[in-house]
Design a protein around this motif. Structure first.
Motif, PDB file in Angstrom:
ATOM      1  N   TRP A  34     -12.748  -6.037 -24.936  1.00 15.66           N
ATOM      2  CA  TRP A  34     -12.611  -7.203 -24.257  1.00 15.66           C
ATOM      3  C   TRP A  34     -13.385  -8.080 -24.011  1.00 15.66           C
ATOM      4  O   TRP A  34     -13.704  -9.138 -24.084  1.00 15.66           O
ATOM      5  CB  TRP A  34     -12.239  -6.648 -22.614  1.00 15.66           C
ATOM      6  N   PHE A  93     -13.676 -11.905 -25.261  1.00 12.60           N
ATOM      7  CA  PHE A  93     -14.259 -12.780 -24.363  1.00 12.60           C
ATOM      8  C   PHE A  93     -15.675 -13.556 -24.648  1.00 12.60           C
ATOM      9  O   PHE A  93     -15.840 -14.676 -24.342  1.00 12.60           O
ATOM     10  CB  PHE A  93     -14.644 -12.238 -22.863  1.00 12.60           C
ATOM     11  N   LEU A 143     -17.429  -8.703 -19.392  1.00 13.86           N
ATOM     12  CA  LEU A 143     -16.558  -9.181 -18.432  1.00 13.86           C
ATOM     13  C   LEU A 143     -16.981  -8.802 -17.179  1.00 13.86           C
ATOM     14  O   LEU A 143     -17.613  -7.406 -16.949  1.00 13.86           O
ATOM     15  CB  LEU A 143     -15.185  -8.617 -18.516  1.00 13.86           C
ATOM     16  N   ARG A 190      -7.954 -12.805 -16.969  1.00 11.93           N
ATOM     17  CA  ARG A 190      -8.039 -14.344 -17.472  1.00 11.93           C
ATOM     18  C   ARG A 190      -7.324 -15.374 -16.633  1.00 11.93           C
ATOM     19  O   ARG A 190      -7.932 -16.271 -15.965  1.00 11.93           O
ATOM     20  CB  ARG A 190      -8.015 -14.510 -18.933  1.00 11.93           C
ATOM     21  N   TRP A 240      -9.000 -15.222 -13.085  1.00 10.33           N
ATOM     22  CA  TRP A 240     -10.343 -15.339 -12.801  1.00 10.33           C
ATOM     23  C   TRP A 240     -10.656 -16.412 -11.835  1.00 10.33           C
ATOM     24  O   TRP A 240     -10.189 -17.661 -11.885  1.00 10.33           O
ATOM     25  CB  TRP A 240     -10.993 -15.568 -14.170  1.00 10.33           C
TER      26      TRP A 240
END
Length: 582
Positions: free
Chosen positions: A402, A406, A410, A574, A577
């Protein structure tokens, strides 16, 4: 044996008795037969059959001493089995045959390997036979002793599992078939035997088994069979005429036999046991199946703490567990399991604070297997260590993927569940250290979820483990809080960060005033101990709002999302977020 010459018996009157009397005619003439027979290492003789009379032509000492008796010149076979065998062989027209002969000797049974063969004769009317007998008594005694060792337990002298099966077959064969004839198998498992071995040593364990065997045997009825079918497992075969009532009567005798403590050295040990029973109402039922049913019942009794009677479907369940275990081994070796991720939602802001990693398994043969089923099988079979390591490594690697997707780390973490059995058997701290290092992520992004039972089982070991995990900067969550038996006085001494309120309290909290009181009490306790709280089982907006008002920190449940795959979980984060409202 020396043959009698024709000259010495020329004027003697021949005995004339019917063939069934077993009379052997005297030797007719001297020839080389006696010399040949004397060269044999085993007993041997030459017989003739003429005019429906069986005669001995010559015999060596080994044969004569064991199988012939002599009165004057008349010789008789001392063992009628020989006569019957020879006459049967003559009627068969076979060229030769072999068989075993059992005789009663002065010191007990004697066994001989015997052969009969036809010998050419100059007279077509006279049939000549060569017979031999090799003493196999010592070999048979060795075989008998070996067989006894194979069928019995050397410690208690009881039948072992194989011997138990043979004893059952023998007993059933001698039971007269009647309408109410049946039998029961009672399986007994000594629950605390391993503790005796660990605490007092194997010699004390052996002494305990011997004493238990004697006590159980003293309570048996005539015709019952007691066997030791495993390390600390015993079984009883009992004939029953009144079904379950007879079986329960025997079970009570077993309990009475083990009720008083057993003295080992200077200690008195109370023997606890689990008892399972299986009944057969027909003598035609396969005894091995009944034994397996009793063993399945005692396995349930070990967990229930009660006497268990086998019920239909238990063997099917046991076969299912075996299939799940077998396929799970394959799945773990081939990487056929997956992690699903259920989001943890901050109840005040609505942001995703992390995910709980949940193992999922869809097998090509078994289909979708419930986590409750395969995790229970993994704990029972010892596969939980391998399963737990896989989950920790895979969860850490997911965070790493992840982050790569990204472009930076995260602001979320992953919770990984720990089984009490895994905590007891594996080096969990080392496992997490490796998982974090291999994935290249910080320890504060992983949370270990433990149960109250894991702490209660071994508080000192649990405390050391939790401290080691805190050294890795990991968070600790106590899962299913409120359902166990935590010592609240020592709760503040454990390095716990989060209390997870069990869904059984949360799910119906709005309709059940008592459940809401329990949840409020847990939240108050957590606040006083400066702990965060997570509510499980949130399935409505009203429930989420009520928990937020009560001061709960975060929650999870189907209201927010069901467990989802790795990609879907990343997309879910996402999408939410910086989301500010629930």
């Amino acid at each position: 044996m020396e043959s009698v010459s024709a000259h010495h018996r020329a004027n003697e009157k021949k005995a004339r008795e019917p063939r069934s009397a077993g009379v052997v005619e005297p030797v007719r003439a001297p020839d080389q037969a006696a010399g040949w027979l004397s060269a044999l290492p085993q007993g041997g003789a030459i017989f003739t059959f003429e005019n429906n009379r069986l005669s001995v032509r010559a015999a060596n000492d080994g044969f004569a001493a064991r199988f012939l008796t002599t009165t004057g010149i008349e010789q008789r076979l001392s063992n009628s089995q020989w006569r019957d065998r020879i006459l049967a062989f003559l009627e068969s027209n076979h060229p030769s045959e072999g068989f075993e002969l059992r005789c009663e000797g002065k010191l007990g049974p004697e066994y001989f390997h015997c052969t009969i063969g036809r010998v050419p004769s100059r007279d077509d009317k006279c049939v000549q036979l060569l017979v031999t007998a090799i003493d196999r008594t010592s070999e048979r005694l060795i075989e008998k002793n070996l067989r006894r060792e194979l069928l019995s337990d050397s410690l208690t002298a009881l039948p072992n599992r194989t011997g138990f099966g043979e004893e059952i077959d023998d007993r059933i064969a001698h039971i007269a078939p009647t309408d109410n004839a049946g039998f029961a198998i009672i399986a007994i498992d000594l629950s605390r035997f391993s503790r005796v071995n660990e605490s007092l040593g194997p010699m004390a364990g052996d002494e305990l088994l011997i004493t238990v065997a004697k006590r159980l045997k003293s309570g048996l009825r005539q015709g019952d069979v007691l066997a030791r079918i495993g390390g600390n497992d015993f079984a009883i075969f009992a004939r029953i005429n009144n079904g379950l009532s007879d079986a329960l009567h025997i079970v009570q005798r077993v309990k009475d036999a083990l009720s008083s403590p057993i003295r080992l050295s200077d200690l008195q040990i109370r023997v606890d046991c689990a008892i399972g029973c299986a009944l057969s109402t027909s003598l035609d039922e396969d005894p091995d199946d009944v034994v397996r049913k009793a063993q399945a019942a005692v396995k349930i009794a070990k967990h229930s703490g009660k006497i268990e009677i086998y019920r239909n479907g238990v063997l099917k369940e046991a076969h299912r567990r075996f299939s799940v275990e077998s396929r799970l081994r394959v799945a773990l070796s081939q990487g056929a399991l997956n992690l699903a991720f259920q989001p943890l939602i901050h109840l005040k802001t609505g942001e995703v604070t992390g995910f709980e990693a949940l193992a999922r398994w869809n097998d090509e043969e078994l289909g979708a297997v419930s986590p409750m089923e395969f995790i229970a099988v993994a704990e029972e079979s010892g596969l939980i260590t391998q399963l737990g390591r896989w989950a920790a490594y895979e969860a850490a690697q997911t965070l790493s993927r992840w982050d790569a997707a990204f472009g930076e780390a995260l602001p979320v973490g992953v919770n990984v569940n720990l089984s009490p059995i895994q905590m007891a058997r594996d080096d969990v701290a080392s496992m997490f250290e490796e998982a974090l290092r291999y994935a290249g992520i910080a320890g504060n992004r992983m949370t270990a979820e433990i149960t109250e039972g894991a702490i209660i089982a071994d508080p000192d070991k649990a405390r050391k483990l939790l401290i080691a995990l805190k050294d890795l900067k990991m968070s600790i969550a106590m899962d299913d809080f409120g359902t166990g038996y935590s010592n609240l006085a020592s709760l503040h001494t454990l390095p716990i960060d989060i209390l997870k309120i069990d869904r059984s309290f949360v799910f119906s909290m709005l309709e059940d005033r008592e459940k809401e009181v329990i949840v409020r009490t847990i939240l108050s306790l957590a606040e006083s101990l400066n702990l965060h709280t997570t509510a499980e089982g949130i399935e409505s907006q009203a429930l989420a709002s009520r928990l937020q008002e009560m001061g709960c920190w975060q929650g999870q449940g189907y209201h927010f999302a069901k467990p989802m795959g790795e990609t879907e979980a990343f997309d879910y984060w996402r999408a939410r977020w910086n989301f500010e409202v629930i």
